[in-house]
Design an enzyme around this catalytic site. Structure first.
Site, PDB file in Angstrom:
ATOM      1  N   SER A 339       0.831  -1.193   0.000  1.00 43.44           N
ATOM      2  CA  SER A 339       0.000   0.000   0.000  1.00 43.44           C
ATOM      3  C   SER A 339       0.872   1.253   0.000  1.00 43.44           C
ATOM      4  O   SER A 339       1.762   1.392  -0.825  1.00 43.44           O
ATOM      5  CB  SER A 339      -0.966  -0.044   1.178  1.00 43.44           C
ATOM      6  OG  SER A 339      -1.994   0.904   1.029  1.00 43.44           O
ATOM      7  N   ASP A 454      -5.738  -3.190  -2.805  1.00 44.94           N
ATOM      8  CA  ASP A 454      -4.715  -2.856  -1.813  1.00 44.94           C
ATOM      9  C   ASP A 454      -4.077  -4.097  -1.193  1.00 44.94           C
ATOM     10  O   ASP A 454      -4.767  -5.012  -0.737  1.00 44.94           O
ATOM     11  CB  ASP A 454      -5.370  -2.010  -0.714  1.00 44.94           C
ATOM     12  CG  ASP A 454      -4.358  -1.374   0.207  1.00 44.94           C
ATOM     13  OD1 ASP A 454      -3.713  -2.105   0.984  1.00 44.94           O
ATOM     14  OD2 ASP A 454      -4.194  -0.147   0.143  1.00 44.94           O
TER      15      ASP A 454
END
Length: 585
Positions: A339, A454
């Site tokens: 991320s 993500d």
């Protein structure tokens, strides 16, 4: 009793804690043996007749029947092999072969059982080793032993091989030795075990014009490093066919170093990798010592890998930790991220300076306004144009393979429910996939048609990929996930919540607003807590206290960076006081 045997036992990680008298007794029971490269030391299913301590050389462990064997790891000098069969009184659980000419000390079952009854510390030492191995097996990842011998095979005469080799061994001082082709013939020095035992690294320098010499160098190597001119044609060289002559079951791992001229940026590494089966590749400049020192650390198992977690704006604390590491002289040789950690990691892997990397990330997250370009929320709140364009602007069309430092990042593959590890292809696409917070940013489509979001959904701290793919010696993790209470005080027990009621109370000055989690906070928080803890444990972990900052509070980047820096400097001092020192470059 041989003094050499006593010294070898004393230097062993397994028996080195025993006192001198205990070592003297133990030394009388061990017998030295030799195992030629390619020979089988033990076979799965055979009775356990004793254990072995490897003194020089390298062994490989296999499980499964002949024809379907799977390599599960290597054994390096100082390690025991065969102890499990003695302790369990069961047949051998694996097949072990010598990757190259190896010297060992053998302790028979009878001698082991007698020692156990008279020298309980021997059993304790072996048991501690076994417990450690079982613990590592349960975690799923085992770190490979460092290479003691490396064969460097030049592919192009245009490379300044002398500068490269000198730069690789410079940090080892007299603990490294370089063996080039002997005058008047291709003879390796003897005895080899004496040379190897007296140095941390033995470099055998191959010669493309002498195949027999290069063949011997490869046969004696734990690892082979191919060295090529990064601007040359990436096709295979004739000398490379020697790598295929070794039985695949005992073949050494192969790395590739692409040498670039000062001022040139790496490009086209993917074409080099298409033609070769290499474990890792590196980009170096022979006049830049930091490049060569990094390569030397990788070859000797001393490389330092840093793992950055996700956490949104709190990730600016990663920069503070990185700055503290640099000031403490700790090298950052490889980077992994999830991320927001992937966005920071890729900038550092590009070899940008600390200030340049922060400026680049500020341009993405702060200077040009919000990353969220709201749209009708069919797949996400955001259209995804802003975040994609900004990441692509900073990274350009650079491939991961062409970054100066080894880098990987992680996204979550919703199609198959597994993490996707990005080590190839356009860096911007990999990072954009890794930061695709579900419900906030649209998912990405992989080359094979899968849905990627993500990385924090599945793996918010990619320590395992770092250990498994990068072969680093030390792993440092930076965890900026929130550790605050996510209050449910204003949520009803029946799970009913009117969004209209919440919105009206927030805008009505005469009523008390409802303190309930916002949708975007719920989405962001879900990426922090959904992933499991890593199976592999990092050697050092930083936990910057960033809980007072919101996930999208990018405007506080400077304060968050300072929190990371202050925390890291304090932890480095604390660890040093406890005798836990971070590795230095």
């Amino acid at each position: 009793m041989s003094t050499d045997v006593l010294d070898l036992l004393a230097s062993s990680p397994v028996f080195g804690t025993l006192d001198h008298d205990e070592l003297e007794v133990l030394a009388t029971r061990f017998s030295p043996i030799s195992a030629p490269g390619g020979s089988t030391l033990m076979t799965e299913g055979d009775p356990g007749d004793g254990l072995y301590l490897l003194t020089t050389g390298r062994l490989r462990v296999y499980v499964g029947s002949t024809g379907t064997e799977t390599a599960v790891g290597d054994i390096g000098p100082g390690e025991l092999v065969g102890e499990m069969a003695l302790l369990s009184d069961e047949p051998r659980s694996a097949t072990v072969r010598a990757l190259r000419d190896s010297d060992l000390l053998f302790l028979s079952r009878a001698d082991f059982e007698e020692l156990v009854t008279t020298q309980g510390t021997v059993l304790m030492a072996v048991t501690k080793l076994l417990v450690g191995r079982l613990r590592d097996a349960n975690r799923g990842v085992r770190r490979e032993p460092a290479a003691k011998t490396v064969a460097i095979v030049p592919l192009d005469s245009t490379v300044d091989l002398g500068s490269l080799v000198n730069g690789i061994v410079r940090d080892l001082d007299d603990r490294a030795v370089v063996i080039a082709e002997a005058a008047g013939g291709s003879a390796l020095p003897a005895p080899l075990h004496t040379v190897e035992a007296g140095h941390d690294l033995v470099v055998y320098l191959g010669n493309p014009d002498d195949e027999e010499w290069t063949r011997r160098c490869i046969r004696q190597a734990d690892r082979v490093l191919l060295v090529a001119d990064g601007s040359a044609d990436p096709g295979r060289r004739p000398i490379e066919r020697l790598l295929g002559e070794t039985d695949a079951t005992v073949a050494p791992a192969v790395d590739l170093a692409l040498v670039h001229r000062s001022g040139d940026a790496p490009s086209g590494a993917a074409r080099w990798l298409e033609h070769r089966d290499v474990r890792r590749h590196f980009h170096v400049r022979t006049e830049v010592q930091t490049d060569l020192s990094r390569l030397g650390r990788f070859l000797t198992g001393r490389a330092v890998g840093v793992v950055f977690s996700g956490g949104g704006a709190r990730g600016f604390a990663h920069f503070g930790v990185y700055r503290a590491l640099l000031e403490a002289g700790v090298p950052v040789d490889a980077i992994a991220g999830t991320s927001f950690g992937s966005a920071i990691g890729v900038l550092l892997a590009m070899d940008l300076s600390f200030d340049a990397a922060i400026r680049a990330l500020r341009r993405v997250t702060v200077d040009k306004g919000s990353l969220i370009d709201f749209t009708f929320p069919t797949a996400a709140l955001s259209k995804g144009t802003k975040i994609g364009e900004r990441i692509r602007f900073e990274l350009g069309e650079t491939d991961i393979e062409d970054l100066w430092r080894p880098f990987l990042c992680v996204s979550s593959d919703l199609t198959i429910g597994e993490k996707r590890i990005h080590t190839t292809g356009p860096a911007w696409r990999a990072v954009r996939s890794s930061v695709a917070i579900p419900g906030v940013f649209p998912p990405m489509r992989s080359d094979d048609g899968h849905v990627l979001v993500d990385g924090g959904v599945i793996d918010n701290m990619p320590v395992d990929p770092m250990v498994r793919l990068m072969d680093v010696g030390t792993v440092i993790a930076v965890d900026v996930r929130a550790r605050t209470d996510f209050s449910a005080d204003r949520l009803d027990d029946d799970g009913v919540l009117s969004g209209w009621e919440v919105a009206l109370k927030r805008i009505n000055p005469f009523t008390e607003s409802m303190s309930v989690p916002r949708m975007i906070d719920l989405l962001l928080r879900s990426t922090e807590v959904a992933s499991a803890d890593p199976q592999s444990e990092p050697d050092f972990v930083f936990h910057p206290p960033v809980q007072d900052f919101q996930v999208l509070e990018f405007k506080s980047w400077e304060a968050i960076t300072e929190v990371g820096y202050s925390h890291a400097t304090e932890m480095i001092e604390t660890w040093a006081g406890e005798g836990r020192r971070l590795p230095k470059g």
